[in-house]
Design a protein around this motif. Sequence first.
Motif, PDB file in Angstrom:
ATOM      1  N   THR A  39     -63.273 -51.787 -12.715  1.00 55.67           N
ATOM      2  CA  THR A  39     -64.151 -52.060 -13.845  1.00 55.67           C
ATOM      3  C   THR A  39     -65.596 -52.204 -13.379  1.00 55.67           C
ATOM      4  O   THR A  39     -65.870 -52.919 -12.413  1.00 55.67           O
ATOM      5  N   GLN A  40     -66.518 -51.540 -14.059  1.00 51.29           N
ATOM      6  CA  GLN A  40     -67.923 -51.566 -13.679  1.00 51.29           C
ATOM      7  C   GLN A  40     -68.591 -52.886 -14.072  1.00 51.29           C
ATOM      8  O   GLN A  40     -68.456 -53.355 -15.203  1.00 51.29           O
ATOM      9  N   VAL A  41     -69.298 -53.473 -13.119  1.00 51.26           N
ATOM     10  CA  VAL A  41     -70.117 -54.667 -13.365  1.00 51.26           C
ATOM     11  C   VAL A  41     -71.511 -54.363 -12.838  1.00 51.26           C
ATOM     12  O   VAL A  41     -71.733 -54.268 -11.635  1.00 51.26           O
ATOM     13  N   VAL A  42     -72.455 -54.164 -13.746  1.00 50.06           N
ATOM     14  CA  VAL A  42     -73.828 -53.801 -13.402  1.00 50.06           C
ATOM     15  C   VAL A  42     -73.851 -52.591 -12.455  1.00 50.06           C
ATOM     16  O   VAL A  42     -74.438 -52.633 -11.380  1.00 50.06           O
ATOM     17  N   GLY A  43     -73.172 -51.547 -12.862  1.00 50.63           N
ATOM     18  CA  GLY A  43     -73.265 -50.288 -12.141  1.00 50.63           C
ATOM     19  C   GLY A  43     -72.331 -50.117 -10.960  1.00 50.63           C
ATOM     20  O   GLY A  43     -72.298 -49.052 -10.354  1.00 50.63           O
ATOM     21  N   ILE A  44     -71.558 -51.142 -10.611  1.00 49.11           N
ATOM     22  CA  ILE A  44     -70.644 -51.065  -9.466  1.00 49.11           C
ATOM     23  C   ILE A  44     -69.298 -51.669  -9.869  1.00 49.11           C
ATOM     24  O   ILE A  44     -69.248 -52.700 -10.544  1.00 49.11           O
ATOM     25  N   GLY A  45     -68.192 -51.030  -9.415  1.00 53.62           N
ATOM     26  CA  GLY A  45     -66.874 -51.550  -9.729  1.00 53.62           C
ATOM     27  C   GLY A  45     -66.604 -52.886  -9.054  1.00 53.62           C
ATOM     28  O   GLY A  45     -67.193 -53.218  -8.020  1.00 53.62           O
ATOM     29  N   LEU A  46     -65.685 -53.653  -9.636  1.00 57.83           N
ATOM     30  CA  LEU A  46     -65.360 -54.979  -9.099  1.00 57.83           C
ATOM     31  C   LEU A  46     -64.935 -54.907  -7.635  1.00 57.83           C
ATOM     32  O   LEU A  46     -65.388 -55.701  -6.803  1.00 57.83           O
ATOM     33  N   PHE A  47     -64.060 -53.965  -7.303  1.00 61.92           N
ATOM     34  CA  PHE A  47     -63.573 -53.857  -5.923  1.00 61.92           C
ATOM     35  C   PHE A  47     -64.719 -53.509  -4.974  1.00 61.92           C
ATOM     36  O   PHE A  47     -64.883 -54.143  -3.919  1.00 61.92           O
ATOM     37  N   GLN A  48     -65.520 -52.516  -5.331  1.00 64.23           N
ATOM     38  CA  GLN A  48     -66.633 -52.121  -4.475  1.00 64.23           C
ATOM     39  C   GLN A  48     -67.642 -53.249  -4.334  1.00 64.23           C
ATOM     40  O   GLN A  48     -68.155 -53.509  -3.234  1.00 64.23           O
ATOM     41  N   ARG A  49     -67.924 -53.971  -5.408  1.00 68.18           N
ATOM     42  CA  ARG A  49     -68.875 -55.089  -5.345  1.00 68.18           C
ATOM     43  C   ARG A  49     -68.348 -56.185  -4.427  1.00 68.18           C
ATOM     44  O   ARG A  49     -69.106 -56.802  -3.670  1.00 68.18           O
ATOM     45  N   THR A  50     -67.048 -56.449  -4.489  1.00 68.77           N
ATOM     46  CA  THR A  50     -66.454 -57.463  -3.614  1.00 68.77           C
ATOM     47  C   THR A  50     -66.625 -57.072  -2.149  1.00 68.77           C
ATOM     48  O   THR A  50     -67.051 -57.881  -1.315  1.00 68.77           O
ATOM     49  N   VAL A  51     -66.314 -55.815  -1.833  1.00 68.75           N
ATOM     50  CA  VAL A  51     -66.423 -55.345  -0.444  1.00 68.75           C
ATOM     51  C   VAL A  51     -67.865 -55.427   0.048  1.00 68.75           C
ATOM     52  O   VAL A  51     -68.135 -55.923   1.158  1.00 68.75           O
ATOM     53  N   LEU A  52     -68.806 -54.961  -0.764  1.00 69.96           N
ATOM     54  CA  LEU A  52     -70.209 -54.934  -0.340  1.00 69.96           C
ATOM     55  C   LEU A  52     -70.791 -56.340  -0.218  1.00 69.96           C
ATOM     56  O   LEU A  52     -71.597 -56.611   0.676  1.00 69.96           O
ATOM     57  N   THR A  53     -70.374 -57.253  -1.097  1.00 66.24           N
ATOM     58  CA  THR A  53     -70.849 -58.634  -0.990  1.00 66.24           C
ATOM     59  C   THR A  53     -70.331 -59.277   0.291  1.00 66.24           C
ATOM     60  O   THR A  53     -71.073 -59.978   0.993  1.00 66.24           O
ATOM     61  N   LEU A  54     -69.078 -59.049   0.607  1.00 69.33           N
ATOM     62  CA  LEU A  54     -68.516 -59.584   1.852  1.00 69.33           C
ATOM     63  C   LEU A  54     -69.237 -58.999   3.059  1.00 69.33           C
ATOM     64  O   LEU A  54     -69.542 -59.710   4.025  1.00 69.33           O
ATOM     65  N   GLN A  55     -69.520 -57.701   3.005  1.00 73.28           N
ATOM     66  CA  GLN A  55     -70.228 -57.054   4.111  1.00 73.28           C
ATOM     67  C   GLN A  55     -71.604 -57.657   4.304  1.00 73.28           C
ATOM     68  O   GLN A  55     -72.018 -57.967   5.441  1.00 73.28           O
ATOM     69  N   ARG A  56     -72.347 -57.856   3.211  1.00 74.87           N
ATOM     70  CA  ARG A  56     -73.686 -58.438   3.304  1.00 74.87           C
ATOM     71  C   ARG A  56     -73.638 -59.890   3.776  1.00 74.87           C
ATOM     72  O   ARG A  56     -74.596 -60.375   4.384  1.00 74.87           O
ATOM     73  N   ALA A  57     -72.536 -60.578   3.518  1.00 71.88           N
ATOM     74  CA  ALA A  57     -72.429 -61.989   3.895  1.00 71.88           C
ATOM     75  C   ALA A  57     -71.978 -62.176   5.337  1.00 71.88           C
ATOM     76  O   ALA A  57     -71.870 -63.311   5.800  1.00 71.88           O
TER      77      ALA A  57
END
Length: 462
Positions: A39-57
């Motif tokens: 599901t898209q949340v502000v242009g990015i899917g939930l799964f992809q956003r989770t992965v990228l947030t973890l990567q940035r953290a």
Amino acid sequence: MSDRLVHTETDVQGLSTAILLPSMDLFGSPIRSAVPPLTQVVGIGLFQRTVLTLQRAGIRQLIVLSGSDEDQLKVALTKGPRVTIPVRWMPLREFPVDDPRTWEALGAEVRGFCLLSGVGGVFSRPLIEQLRQDVQEGEAIVVAHRSGASPDGKANMNVLLSNQEEELADVVVLPCELLDAASLVSIDAGMVPVRRWLQEASRNGRVRILTTDANAGRWYQEIRNPADLQTAERKLFLSLKSEFEGFIDRYFNRKLSRWFTRIFLMLGLSPNSITMVATIIGLLAAAEFASGSYGAGLLGAALFQLSAVIDCCDGEVARLTFTESPFGAWLDMAMDNVVHLAIFGGIAWGLYLSMAGATHDWVPLALGATAILGNVLSFVSVNRAQGIKASSGWRTARHAAWAEFMLKNVASRDFSVAVFLFALFGVLELFLWIAAAGSLAFAMSMLWIIRPSARSEPAQRG
């Protein structure tokens, strides 16, 4: 073991691995979220956003226990921002979560601590960074929406899991020895063993609660329905903030820019494209100023203010979609300065036209040239200061503090409102005097601040 030894060990074997369960609830209950992981949340899917947030953290290794949607999830990670950390896929059909051998295999992949998370929520990077800082040897950490813990941060997981499970976020940090001990735990078929581990750890006083209600920047929003999606989007927009932001930016420009940012996201514009849109509007503003009439000056000031609003959007889109880049940051700053140079030149030429034939009609041109010179020197000095900051090359903490103060309190977009007010009252020449003096003063101050650090940098490298 002393605190010092504990912290040293957790630095080496700290929280660097995350295990994602995109197809199920982390605590073994039926999945609470009816929203799919793509599901898209502000242009990015939930799964992809989770992965990228973890990567940035700071997470450096990712393991995904995937279901039938594995191929779709893999495709999602190949689109948009680049995932640079290694991702290992473990299909649930081969590694069922109710099999202790699955968790023994996972335990062999983890050193120190691991983060277990579903993808049914959106969370901030500071939340994960806080978890990475809070790890203590042998202790599990559970993220909760509101405080249900005792004053020392400990909690009875039997109570939380039975009566307050809705207060728990889908994020848990476990020490690796709990994963290794999975074979010793009786696990019901189909149940994720996290619940049992936490209950056992709680009996031994080894569970700590991290709540998200005490810190606005450390938030978690579970996604169960479309209303939750809107709440998550609102929290993401509220979390946006530039490093250098003045009063007008914070309380005016940002309020308007969020509406434009939503439009740009729907249109799929890149941050660099938005930078160029803001630049074009700024140059149109300069052209209006150059015509020399009162009405054109007022229109130019309004366009310049619109340019300042749009200028907020490129950074917002970049942060929301994980597309920040050093080139994008440089382009934004460079185009800001191009617009400022054009504005100073346009105002100066417009005033010259309106005063043509007068004794001192050359004064606006001289002021405009001085403002342009000061702006160029400011651009050079700010670039240099950011380079020194990035390389930790400040000679003293005092120089670093002064540079930070100058950049945050002087180098902002707030003066666009001043331009509008001067144009409204028909005193743009007064603005030009202030701009000429102010830009030179700022440039000289920054050059003086960075001079000792610039001179000492070669010695530090040696």
